[in-house]
Design a protein around this motif. Structure first.
Motif, PDB file in Angstrom:
ATOM      1  N   ALA A  99      -0.664   4.073  -0.502  1.00  0.00           N
ATOM      2  CA  ALA A  99      -1.724   3.126  -0.178  1.00  0.00           C
ATOM      3  C   ALA A  99      -1.685   2.785   1.303  1.00  0.00           C
ATOM      4  O   ALA A  99      -0.622   2.795   1.938  1.00  0.00           O
ATOM      5  CB  ALA A  99      -1.577   1.848  -1.010  1.00  0.00           C
ATOM      6  N   SER A 100      -2.847   2.494   1.858  1.00  0.00           N
ATOM      7  CA  SER A 100      -2.935   2.080   3.249  1.00  0.00           C
ATOM      8  C   SER A 100      -4.018   1.010   3.376  1.00  0.00           C
ATOM      9  O   SER A 100      -4.991   0.989   2.615  1.00  0.00           O
ATOM     10  CB  SER A 100      -3.269   3.263   4.161  1.00  0.00           C
ATOM     11  N   LEU A 101      -3.822   0.113   4.341  1.00  0.00           N
ATOM     12  CA  LEU A 101      -4.758  -0.989   4.573  1.00  0.00           C
ATOM     13  C   LEU A 101      -4.925  -1.174   6.070  1.00  0.00           C
ATOM     14  O   LEU A 101      -3.945  -1.117   6.831  1.00  0.00           O
ATOM     15  CB  LEU A 101      -4.224  -2.286   3.954  1.00  0.00           C
ATOM     16  N   GLY A 102      -6.148  -1.414   6.498  1.00  0.00           N
ATOM     17  CA  GLY A 102      -6.416  -1.695   7.899  1.00  0.00           C
ATOM     18  C   GLY A 102      -7.600  -2.626   8.037  1.00  0.00           C
ATOM     19  O   GLY A 102      -8.556  -2.540   7.258  1.00  0.00           O
ATOM     20  N   LEU A 103      -7.522  -3.544   8.992  1.00  0.00           N
ATOM     21  CA  LEU A 103      -8.657  -4.420   9.270  1.00  0.00           C
ATOM     22  C   LEU A 103      -8.521  -4.996  10.675  1.00  0.00           C
ATOM     23  O   LEU A 103      -7.429  -5.119  11.218  1.00  0.00           O
ATOM     24  CB  LEU A 103      -8.778  -5.547   8.234  1.00  0.00           C
ATOM     25  N   ASP A 104      -9.665  -5.329  11.253  1.00  0.00           N
ATOM     26  CA  ASP A 104      -9.715  -5.984  12.555  1.00  0.00           C
ATOM     27  C   ASP A 104     -10.057  -7.447  12.355  1.00  0.00           C
ATOM     28  O   ASP A 104     -10.918  -7.781  11.520  1.00  0.00           O
ATOM     29  CB  ASP A 104     -10.775  -5.340  13.446  1.00  0.00           C
ATOM     30  N   PHE A 105      -9.387  -8.324  13.094  1.00  0.00           N
ATOM     31  CA  PHE A 105      -9.791  -9.722  13.119  1.00  0.00           C
ATOM     32  C   PHE A 105     -10.992  -9.856  14.035  1.00  0.00           C
ATOM     33  O   PHE A 105     -11.014  -9.277  15.131  1.00  0.00           O
ATOM     34  CB  PHE A 105      -8.652 -10.612  13.613  1.00  0.00           C
ATOM     35  N   THR A 106     -11.987 -10.632  13.593  1.00  0.00           N
ATOM     36  CA  THR A 106     -13.196 -10.775  14.387  1.00  0.00           C
ATOM     37  C   THR A 106     -12.888 -11.412  15.730  1.00  0.00           C
ATOM     38  O   THR A 106     -13.517 -11.096  16.741  1.00  0.00           O
ATOM     39  CB  THR A 106     -14.248 -11.598  13.628  1.00  0.00           C
ATOM     40  N   GLY A 107     -11.911 -12.342  15.751  1.00  0.00           N
ATOM     41  CA  GLY A 107     -11.532 -12.966  17.018  1.00  0.00           C
ATOM     42  C   GLY A 107     -10.898 -11.949  17.939  1.00  0.00           C
ATOM     43  O   GLY A 107     -11.482 -11.508  18.922  1.00  0.00           O
ATOM     44  N   GLU A 135      -5.677 -14.225  16.827  1.00  0.00           N
ATOM     45  CA  GLU A 135      -6.489 -14.993  15.883  1.00  0.00           C
ATOM     46  C   GLU A 135      -5.562 -15.582  14.832  1.00  0.00           C
ATOM     47  O   GLU A 135      -5.093 -14.876  13.930  1.00  0.00           O
ATOM     48  CB  GLU A 135      -7.540 -14.089  15.237  1.00  0.00           C
ATOM     49  N   LEU A 136      -5.241 -16.871  14.944  1.00  0.00           N
ATOM     50  CA  LEU A 136      -4.264 -17.507  14.057  1.00  0.00           C
ATOM     51  C   LEU A 136      -4.858 -18.610  13.183  1.00  0.00           C
ATOM     52  O   LEU A 136      -4.117 -19.361  12.553  1.00  0.00           O
ATOM     53  CB  LEU A 136      -3.121 -18.105  14.891  1.00  0.00           C
ATOM     54  N   THR A 137      -6.167 -18.697  13.137  1.00  0.00           N
ATOM     55  CA  THR A 137      -6.788 -19.743  12.326  1.00  0.00           C
ATOM     56  C   THR A 137      -6.360 -19.658  10.865  1.00  0.00           C
ATOM     57  O   THR A 137      -6.285 -20.673  10.162  1.00  0.00           O
ATOM     58  CB  THR A 137      -8.328 -19.646  12.417  1.00  0.00           C
ATOM     59  N   THR A 150      -3.299 -21.905  17.726  1.00  0.00           N
ATOM     60  CA  THR A 150      -3.555 -20.889  18.741  1.00  0.00           C
ATOM     61  C   THR A 150      -2.235 -20.199  19.076  1.00  0.00           C
ATOM     62  O   THR A 150      -1.161 -20.699  18.756  1.00  0.00           O
ATOM     63  CB  THR A 150      -4.136 -21.508  20.017  1.00  0.00           C
ATOM     64  N   GLY A 151      -2.320 -19.057  19.741  1.00  0.00           N
ATOM     65  CA  GLY A 151      -1.130 -18.313  20.118  1.00  0.00           C
ATOM     66  C   GLY A 151      -1.313 -16.843  19.843  1.00  0.00           C
ATOM     67  O   GLY A 151      -2.439 -16.356  19.681  1.00  0.00           O
ATOM     68  N   ARG A 152      -0.196 -16.109  19.769  1.00  0.00           N
ATOM     69  CA  ARG A 152      -0.258 -14.674  19.501  1.00  0.00           C
ATOM     70  C   ARG A 152       0.871 -14.263  18.566  1.00  0.00           C
ATOM     71  O   ARG A 152       2.009 -14.708  18.714  1.00  0.00           O
ATOM     72  CB  ARG A 152      -0.162 -13.870  20.799  1.00  0.00           C
ATOM     73  N   LEU A 153       0.522 -13.391  17.628  1.00  0.00           N
ATOM     74  CA  LEU A 153       1.490 -12.855  16.680  1.00  0.00           C
ATOM     75  C   LEU A 153       1.605 -11.353  16.858  1.00  0.00           C
ATOM     76  O   LEU A 153       0.592 -10.637  16.829  1.00  0.00           O
ATOM     77  CB  LEU A 153       1.049 -13.164  15.245  1.00  0.00           C
ATOM     78  N   ASP A 154       2.839 -10.878  17.061  1.00  0.00           N
ATOM     79  CA  ASP A 154       3.123  -9.445  17.130  1.00  0.00           C
ATOM     80  C   ASP A 154       4.225  -9.143  16.120  1.00  0.00           C
ATOM     81  O   ASP A 154       5.299  -9.756  16.184  1.00  0.00           O
ATOM     82  CB  ASP A 154       3.581  -9.055  18.533  1.00  0.00           C
ATOM     83  N   ALA A 155       3.960  -8.226  15.203  1.00  0.00           N
ATOM     84  CA  ALA A 155       4.918  -7.942  14.139  1.00  0.00           C
ATOM     85  C   ALA A 155       4.981  -6.446  13.858  1.00  0.00           C
ATOM     86  O   ALA A 155       3.966  -5.742  13.930  1.00  0.00           O
ATOM     87  CB  ALA A 155       4.544  -8.696  12.869  1.00  0.00           C
ATOM     88  N   ASP A 156       6.178  -5.988  13.567  1.00  0.00           N
ATOM     89  CA  ASP A 156       6.410  -4.604  13.132  1.00  0.00           C
ATOM     90  C   ASP A 156       7.492  -4.671  12.063  1.00  0.00           C
ATOM     91  O   ASP A 156       8.681  -4.728  12.367  1.00  0.00           O
ATOM     92  CB  ASP A 156       6.845  -3.734  14.299  1.00  0.00           C
TER      93      ASP A 156
END
Length: 222
Positions: A99-107, A135-137, A150-156
């Protein structure tokens, strides 16, 4: 439009759907803290085939959506969560599930995920989740006390182990975090947090938060 046909078990089940309103799922979502329902906007397309294969299943499913949003009310001008280009693909046979999933945040930003495993509890588990977004809403969904984050999330983050005993690897970082907490009459500013997954299956969490005044709140745990 939704069309379904079945010839069970020889041909199995076939489902095709176009522009199905996300609002149909509204009654099945958990209620908000005040008891009011969520409002969903947008639509999805579905294409799937499924038939039995011994003690497992064989087939594929694809779910896609050009855009969608989650709001507190139909008249709200502010989205709690908004996305575009959602694509979920899953294929499976008697021995494996992919399975795979992908999406873009509109922000701004994107999330991608992939998963490979089997049907048995002892089946090996392989997967990866990556997220890069400012986009952290959507954090408001986890607590009614967090407002306008507000801010930024980077995850791996990596998945391993087995289905019955999954293990996490990788790391995630939240930087430049800020939010209002009306119940405490404070505003969090210049916050940062880091999660590091360890080989034993646990994760170490560290970070700090500012409150706009003197001093900072330190976070340390696992």
């Amino acid at each position: 439009r939704l069309c379904a046909s079945a010839d069970w078990p020889r041909q199995g089940l076939s489902v095709e759907g176009e522009q199905l309103p996300l609002a149909l799922a509204g009654p099945y979502l958990p209620k908000r803290e005040n008891g009011r329902p969520w409002f969903l906007d947008g639509g999805i397309d579905v294409d799937g085939r499924l038939r039995p294969a011994g003690n497992a299943w064989q087939g594929h499913f694809r779910v896609s959506s050009a855009n969608g949003a989650l709001r507190t009310s139909a008249r709200s001008r502010r989205d709690v969560l908004a996305y575009s280009g959602l694509a979920l693909d899953a294929s499976f046979n008697a021995s494996s599930i992919d399975a795979s999933l992908g999406l873009d945040f509109t922000g701004e930003g994107r999330i991608d995920a992939d998963l490979r495993t089997g049907w048995d509890a002892w089946a090996p588990l392989e997967g990866r989740i990556t997220a890069n977004t400012s986009e952290l809403t959507w954090l408001e969904l986890f607590s009614p006390d967090i407002v306008a984050p507000t801010g930024r999330l980077d995850a791996d983050v990596r998945l391993s182990g087995t289905r019955s005993q999954p293990a996490l690897g990788g790391q995630a970082a939240l930087t430049g975090f800020g939010a209002e907490i009306p119940s405490l009459a404070i505003a969090v500013v210049d916050g940062e947090a880091r999660l590091e997954a360890l080989p034993d299956g646990s994760a170490r969490i560290s970070g700090s938060l500012g409150t706009g005044g003197e001093g900072r709140l330190a976070i340390e745990g696992s």
